[in-house]
Scaffold this active site. Structure first.
Site, PDB file in Angstrom:
ATOM      1  N   HIS A 263      95.037 131.903  31.091  1.00  0.00           N
ATOM      2  CA  HIS A 263      95.523 130.828  30.213  1.00  0.00           C
ATOM      3  C   HIS A 263      97.043 130.756  30.300  1.00  0.00           C
ATOM      4  O   HIS A 263      97.710 131.792  30.393  1.00  0.00           O
ATOM      5  CB  HIS A 263      95.138 131.096  28.758  1.00  0.00           C
TER       6      HIS A 263
ATOM      7  N   GLU B 226      94.949 135.933  23.674  1.00  0.00           N
ATOM      8  CA  GLU B 226      93.711 136.328  23.018  1.00  0.00           C
ATOM      9  C   GLU B 226      93.584 137.840  22.984  1.00  0.00           C
ATOM     10  O   GLU B 226      94.394 138.558  23.599  1.00  0.00           O
ATOM     11  CB  GLU B 226      92.504 135.706  23.726  1.00  0.00           C
TER      12      GLU B 226
ATOM     13  N   HIS C  18      91.759 137.584  33.511  1.00  0.00           N
ATOM     14  CA  HIS C  18      90.748 138.311  32.744  1.00  0.00           C
ATOM     15  C   HIS C  18      89.367 137.710  32.911  1.00  0.00           C
ATOM     16  O   HIS C  18      89.231 136.535  33.267  1.00  0.00           O
ATOM     17  CB  HIS C  18      91.129 138.337  31.262  1.00  0.00           C
TER      18      HIS C  18
ATOM     19  N   ARG D 174      90.507 128.274  35.722  1.00  0.00           N
ATOM     20  CA  ARG D 174      89.486 129.118  36.353  1.00  0.00           C
ATOM     21  C   ARG D 174      89.949 129.461  37.769  1.00  0.00           C
ATOM     22  O   ARG D 174      90.263 128.588  38.567  1.00  0.00           O
ATOM     23  CB  ARG D 174      88.154 128.361  36.366  1.00  0.00           C
TER      24      ARG D 174
HETATM   25 ZN    ZN Z   1      90.214 133.754  28.018  1.00  0.00          ZN
END
Ligand code: ZN
Length: 311
Positions: free
Chosen positions: A97, A114, A171, A191
């Protein structure tokens, strides 16, 4: 003083999902591939709905519009955190991200940092966190040549582990893992690699150039957990305290009331194990609530473990 705002999870079917969210927590699911329960969510795709009390039936969005004071000082119109339970029956794509700055310039959106608490996992389960390229050139070459095993860093995991994943960190959640994810309220994902899988006969879209843009080299890892603090009938541990959010774990085993302090922001609480009474309300594992800003502390008794988060 305000009531606790109990939230009904919004469950989502996805190709990599499983049945743990129904089996462990009894959530109403639509099939056998339930990957995500959005347990505190102010997303247009799936809103949390209050289940009890005077706001029963209101969405988190409704409360943000009509009673923003419940949540303390929040910039903007959206609730700042998104909290999910994720049941990975298969690997999720390897992704990254952007940070707030990159997202603002390139996507007119916010970025995403996150963190993951491992609620449960299979023996030998692992995750992807970080990468092994030393420079951008090396990163670019490894990605273009699809040398994924050379690039991604795979780590073994165990129940109770915690991982902080700042924006820019490569991740992936992998098969056999049930996690609680606390994150900035954003769905912007690049992605990088999808294990060559097809969905409806086609590969899912990749975002290679943007991923290369936002991945720092070399990787720096951020250990954030502080030592647990033990008190009379409880153990408390700060899992991460960063400018975007603070997340703590509380384990309580007490027949007398334990005081859980809170600041004058909201406090999101995710009950993951056991049961007890919180501010006079019966609460059990799989339940999620927001304690509004004007509540100064939670009084808790029982055998119960929960994760708290606030901004
Ligand atoms: Zn994520």
């Amino acid at each position: 003083m305000s009531e606790l705002l109990f939230m009904k999870p919004f469950c989502r079917e996805v190709i990599w999902g499983g049945t743990a969210l129904h089996e462990k927590y009894g959530y109403e699911t639509q099939g056998d591939h339930t990957g995500e329960a959005w347990v505190v969510s102010d997303r247009p795709e799936g809103q949390s709905v209050v289940t009890r009390g005077k706001y029963a039936g209101k969405t988190l969005k409704d409360l943000m519009k009509e009673h923003k004071e419940l949540f303390g000082d929040i910039d903007g119109e959206e609730f700042p955190l998104l909290i999910k339970l994720i049941d990975a029956h298969d690997h999720l794509s390897v992704q990254v991200h952007p940070d707030d700055e990159y997202a603002r310039v390139h996507e007119n959106d916010r970025g995403k940092t996150e963190c993951w608490y491992i609620v449960d996992c299979a023996e030998n389960a692992d995750i992807v966190i970080g990468h092994k390229a030393q420079t951008k050139e090396e990163l670019t070459a490894m990605i273009r040549e699809e040398r994924w095993d050379d690039l991604i860093n795979v780590m073994p995991i165990h129940k109770g582990d915690f991982f902080f994943i700042p924006s820019g960190t490569v991740h992936a959640v992998r098969r056999g893992t049930l996690i609680l994810e606390v994150q900035q309220n954003c769905n912007l994902t690049y992605r990088l690699y999808d294990y060559g899988r097809l969905q409806d006969g086609k590969p899912r879209e990749l975002h290679i150039d943007k991923s290369i843009d936002v991945i720092p080299c070399p990787q720096v890892y951020h250990g954030t957990e502080e030592e647990p603090v033990k008190g009379e009938g409880f153990t408390r541990q700060i899992l991460v305290s960063c400018p975007l959010f603070e997340v703590e774990k509380w384990e309580i085993s007490s027949e007398t009331e334990v005081k859980v302090p809170k600041n004058n922001s909201f406090l999101a609480v995710n009950v993951l194990e056991g049961k007890g009474m919180i501010n006079g309300e019966p609460v059990e594992e799989g339940e999620h609530f927001i304690a509004p800003a004007d509540i100064t502390e939670l009084t808790v008794k029982g055998n119960i473990m929960f994760i708290t988060s606030h901004i």
